[in-house]
Each structure stands twice: as structure tokens, then as C-alpha cells.
Design an enzyme around this catalytic site. Structure first.
Site, PDB file in Angstrom:
ATOM      1  N   HIS A   1      40.787  36.899  33.816  1.00 10.78           N
ATOM      2  CA  HIS A   1      41.025  38.342  33.863  1.00 10.78           C
ATOM      3  C   HIS A   1      40.900  38.948  32.469  1.00 10.78           C
ATOM      4  O   HIS A   1      41.525  38.454  31.523  1.00 10.78           O
ATOM      5  CB  HIS A   1      42.419  38.635  34.432  1.00 10.78           C
ATOM      6  CG  HIS A   1      42.561  38.232  35.877  1.00 10.78           C
ATOM      7  ND1 HIS A   1      42.761  36.928  36.254  1.00 10.78           N
ATOM      8  CD2 HIS A   1      42.508  38.968  37.021  1.00 10.78           C
ATOM      9  CE1 HIS A   1      42.829  36.875  37.585  1.00 10.78           C
ATOM     10  NE2 HIS A   1      42.679  38.088  38.066  1.00 10.78           N
TER      11      HIS A   1
ATOM     12  N   ASP B   1      37.849  39.580  36.145  1.00 13.74           N
ATOM     13  CA  ASP B   1      38.273  40.642  37.057  1.00 13.74           C
ATOM     14  C   ASP B   1      39.106  41.709  36.349  1.00 13.74           C
ATOM     15  O   ASP B   1      39.730  41.438  35.311  1.00 13.74           O
ATOM     16  CB  ASP B   1      39.138  40.057  38.175  1.00 13.74           C
ATOM     17  CG  ASP B   1      38.326  39.342  39.236  1.00 13.74           C
ATOM     18  OD1 ASP B   1      37.101  39.223  39.072  1.00 13.74           O
ATOM     19  OD2 ASP B   1      38.936  38.905  40.227  1.00 13.74           O
TER      20      ASP B   1
END
Length: 244
Positions: free
Chosen positions: A201, A55
Site C-alpha cells: 500500500h 493500492d
């Protein structure tokens, strides 16, 4: 009750129902809810596969390092992109696709959609999807809202844009200031299983600066762990079955 009274009562009931419809999907942010009732939303797939997702990118400071590790291990993943980040680094978005990875939609900016009205939510997701298509030439299939918080408006937008909401079954808490390679790997392992979807991430744009390094350092060990267990690691599109 007169016709006018019934109409007023209907309007009041409708006004009260709209916030409830907007807020109701928020419960899917709870892992227990997804695990028991919504396996598709948690990214469930075949037991011999694991979906790897990232993400918050693309981020020129950090994303290239993740691409390098993935290339070394010959693994492809799904990158959930933020429109604002892609707008700043379009060449990096194209590099992600050129490396064989899948791009998906994370929103325009990393804002909790609970704080966005329905019109703004639909506008932001539509704008971000259009940018991904224009920059990368790929049409995203999946949506993961910031913080994993779905709303009625985001579900409406997803349906309108042909997107399937997918959250995750295991994550590394790699956005925290205290995160280390060991803590990230241990946390992912805690929820790791065949058929799962992993969240890491590739950017710290919504976290403490530099926290992406912990996830990067944990990535090789995580890939080796999945290989040791006999799981194929790949993008959501090959996970066969994530649905909203």
C-alpha cells in the site's frame, strides 16, 4: 398452476437469485480459493517474473516516497488508484505515469462493495475509470476492488468497462498498526513465489495513519530478495496472463 401463479413464482425465484449472484464472487477473496481454482485472479504469471502492485493512492504524503525507491531500483509497478484520491491529487497521478508505472482501478472510495448496491457499484467504477483516463491519459486494464471483495455487480462493471479483475498472491499486511519493515518483509516472503503478484500500500487512507512507512521501509529488501532469486519485477501489464 395458473399462468399468473407461474409468473409470481418466477418473480420470486428471480428476486432470490439476484442477491446470490451478487454475493457469490465474494468467495474469491479467500486465498485458498484463488490458489486452487483461479490462478489468473491471483495474478499468476511466468515463473521468472513477479508483479509488484500498490493500492489506495495516489497520496501526496506517501506515494512520492515509493516512487523514489522504485526509481532508485529501476523498477516499475502497477498502482491501483482510488478515484477520490486521484481527484485530490491529479498531478501526482500524472507523475506516476510519467515515471513509467502502470495505473489501474481500485474504485472510487475505499468502500467494501458488499455494502454497495449494483447501481452504485457500476456508477462508482465507471466514474473512477473515466477520471483515470481523463487525468493520466491512460486507460486502465485491471480492477482490484477494495479489500479484494468482488461482487456480481463489480464483475458486470468490469466486463462492461473492459477491465480484468486481479487480486494478489502475496501481501505484507502493511496496513496494520503493528506492522514493521521486518514484519512486512517476512509476511510477503511467506507467500512469495515466481509468477506471483505482490500487494503493498502506498497510502494509509484506509488504515491507521502512517502505516505506509512500514511498507516503504520493507520495499528495498523485497526488491533485493526478488533480484536474488532471479525474478524480474514489473507491472501487471508485463506479467503476461492475469485474467478475470
Amino acid at each position: 398452476m395458473t399462468r399468473a401463479s407461474r409468473r409470481r413464482a418466477g418473480l420470486v425465484a428471480g428476486a432470490l437469485a439476484l442477491p446470490a449472484l451478487h454475493l457469490a464472487p465474494v468467495v474469491t477473496a479467500l486465498p485458498a480459493v484463488r490458489g486452487r481454482w483461479l490462478p489468473g485472479l491471483r495474478g499468476a504469471g511466468p515463473p521468472d517474473r513477479v508483479a509488484l502492485t500498490f493500492d489506495d493512492g495516489p497520496d501526496p504524503e506517501s506515494t512520492p516516497w515509493f516512487l523514489e525507491v522504485l526509481a532508485e531500483h529501476r523498477v516499475r509497478a502497477t498502482f491501483f488508484l482510488l478515484g477520490a484520491m486521484l481527484q485530490r491529487a491529479p498531478a501526482l497521478g500524472r507523475e506516476i505515469v510519467a515515471a513509467g508505472h502502470e495505473v489501474a482501478l481500485h474504485g472510487w472510495e475505499h468502500h467494501n462493495l458488499l455494502l454497495r448496491g449494483p447501481v452504485a457499484t457500476v456508477r462508482d467504477l465507471t466514474r473512477a475509470r473515466a477520471l483515470i483516463v481523463a487525468v493520466t491519459g491512460r486507460t486502465p486494464r485491471f480492477l482490484r476492488p477494495p479489500y479484494g471483495v468482488l461482487t456480481g455487480a463489480s464483475l458486470f462493471a468490469a466486463r462492461r468497462l473492459g477491465l480484468k479483475p486481479v487480486l494478489w498472491s502475496s501481501w505484507g499486511r502493511d496496513w496494520t498498526r503493528e506492522a514493521t519493515a521486518e514484519s512486512v518483509l517476512d509476511t510477503v516472503r511467506g507467500g512469495l513465489s515466481g509468477g506471483g503478484t505482490i500487494l503493498l500500500h502506498d497510502s494509509s487512507c484506509a488504515a491507521a495513519p502512517g502505516t505506509w512507512r512500514a511498507g516503504l521501509a520493507a520495499l528495498p529488501g523485497l526488491l533485493e530478495e526478488c533480484h536474488r532469486r532471479g525474478w524480474t519485477v514489473g507491472p501487471l501489464a508485463e506479467h503476461r496472463g492475469p485474467v478475470g
